[in-house]
Design a protein around this motif. Structure first.
Motif, short mmCIF file in Angstrom:
data_model
loop_
_atom_site.label_atom_id
_atom_site.label_comp_id
_atom_site.label_asym_id
_atom_site.label_seq_id
_atom_site.Cartn_x
_atom_site.Cartn_y
_atom_site.Cartn_z
N VAL A 16 1.00 -0.94 -0.18
CA VAL A 16 0.03 0.10 0.02
C VAL A 16 0.86 0.90 -0.03
N PHE A 17 2.11 1.52 0.99
CA PHE A 17 2.97 2.49 0.91
C PHE A 17 3.27 2.87 -0.44
N SER A 18 3.38 1.76 -1.36
CA SER A 18 4.09 1.18 -2.72
C SER A 18 3.00 2.58 -3.31
N LEU A 19 2.51 2.02 -3.68
CA LEU A 19 0.89 2.39 -4.77
C LEU A 19 0.85 3.86 -4.07
N VAL A 20 1.89 4.55 -2.97
CA VAL A 20 1.51 6.43 -2.71
C VAL A 20 1.98 6.99 -3.31
N PHE A 21 3.24 6.16 -4.13
CA PHE A 21 4.38 6.51 -4.51
C PHE A 21 4.30 6.59 -6.06
N GLY A 22 3.51 5.78 -6.53
CA GLY A 22 2.27 6.04 -8.14
C GLY A 22 1.83 6.69 -8.35
N VAL A 23 0.65 6.73 -7.37
CA VAL A 23 -0.44 8.33 -7.10
C VAL A 23 0.42 9.43 -7.53
N PHE A 24 0.96 9.10 -6.68
CA PHE A 24 2.19 10.95 -6.91
C PHE A 24 2.56 11.07 -7.71
N GLY A 25 3.18 10.40 -8.40
CA GLY A 25 3.56 10.01 -9.20
C GLY A 25 2.15 10.41 -10.91
N HIS A 26 1.60 9.98 -11.17
CA HIS A 26 0.50 10.42 -11.44
C HIS A 26 0.16 11.86 -11.41
N LEU A 27 0.21 12.43 -10.54
CA LEU A 27 0.25 13.82 -9.85
C LEU A 27 1.14 15.07 -10.67
#
Length: 315
Positions: A30-41
């Protein structure tokens, strides 16, 4: 897809389920997916900066949602996302499709430069492991040396350049191509928009943020498995580089080439083939699932958000 089938042709998929049920620390996932979302933002925010010099100012939320949808669209037809996100801004913000497409082309060039810089830096630090990768995967470096020193290669390049010049002259000569020339001119303006951006520091900061998030999204997943948690930062960087190069192959989210590259590199760092295959399947599957969720969210949010904003404007 054929590469994916070949990579897992003798794989025991029952082990994957056993790891999913009790061998994964999902908090790290889940923590890794936070970075995935911010990469798109960051990518959506950077896109608005690229469009500003063209006097195009889409809503920030629309740019971000367009990014969400574009990556999900690439899962259906590779590379279609670059076109779809420009279409979204054209629909909801009346942004010139051809100009926004030009900024996307420039963005891809910048991303390619970033990959080259990261790759070259990693090569200098971990050159030995790359030599082993080339040798163990049977990559024929002599072929590429011969290719770039062959007379036929340069004759082919010359013919392509000549065809491009001929096409350009035709566009200039015949009025029937006037509309096409206008479209290409808009695309070219979009490509050059980066020269006139006002917030250069913020643009660079977002670019660094994008690639840092991409790396952390991958690296943090190491801590989700017992067999990868001790690999360390440098192996993570090496695998990230190899994986980034592998996804150049136009498959949905790099499925196949990415798995092959990650599994091969993990085996070089002492991870068994089965464990490496499990890691690649689970991590890639979860990251793909995130893209699907964000894409659905973007598709739902776009009409709702714009309807609400339009009501506020009219009131």
């Amino acid at each position: 897809m054929a590469i994916l089938v070949w990579t897992y042709k003798d794989f025991d998929f029952k082990r994957v389920w056993s790891v999913i049920e009790g061998g994964v620390n999902y908090w790290w996932i889940v923590f890794s997916l936070v970075f995935g979302v911010f990469g798109h933002l960051f990518r959506g925010w950077r896109w608005n900066i690229s469009l500003a010099p063209l006097n195009e100012h889409p809503k920030l939320s629309n740019s971000v949602y367009a990014i969400f949808v574009s990556y999900a669209a690439n899962l259906v037809i590779p590379r279609i996302g670059e076109v779809s996100r420009c279409g979204i801004l054209a629909k909801y913000d009346n942004i010139s499709f051809s100009k926004s497409l030009g900024t996307v082309i420039t963005e891809r060039i910048i991303d390619s430069v970033c990959v080259i810089i990261i790759t070259c830096t990693t090569l200098l630090i971990q050159s030995g492991i790359f030599v082993r990768f080339i040798n163990e995967t049977g990559t024929n470096t002599a072929f590429f040396v011969h290719l770039f020193t062959s007379t036929n290669f340069y004759i082919t390049i010359a013919c392509i350049v000549a065809l491009l010049i001929l096409a350009y002259l035709l566009f200039r000569r015949f009025s029937i191509f006037a509309r096409v020339r206008g479209i290409f001119n808009d695309i070219w303006q979009g490509c050059l928009s980066i020269r006139h951006i006002d917030r250069k520091f913020l643009f660079i900061l977002y670019t660094i943020g994008i690639w840092l998030c991409y790396f952390l999204q991958f690296y943090v997943t190491f801590y989700s498995f017992d067999f990868t948690c001790d690999l360390g930062l440098m192996p993570g960087l090496v695998m990230f580089v190899v994986g980034s190069i592998a996804v150049i192959v136009p498959t949905p989210n790099g499925a196949g080439p990415w798995h092959f590259a990650i599994i091969t590199m993990m085996m070089m760092y002492g991870i068994s083939k089965d464990n490496a295959g499990i890691f690649a399947l689970i991590v890639h599957g979860i990251q793909t699932f995130l893209l699907i969720l964000l894409g659905i969210y973007g598709l739902v949010a776009l009409p709702l958000t714009n309807k609400r904003l339009n009501k506020k404007t009219h009131n």
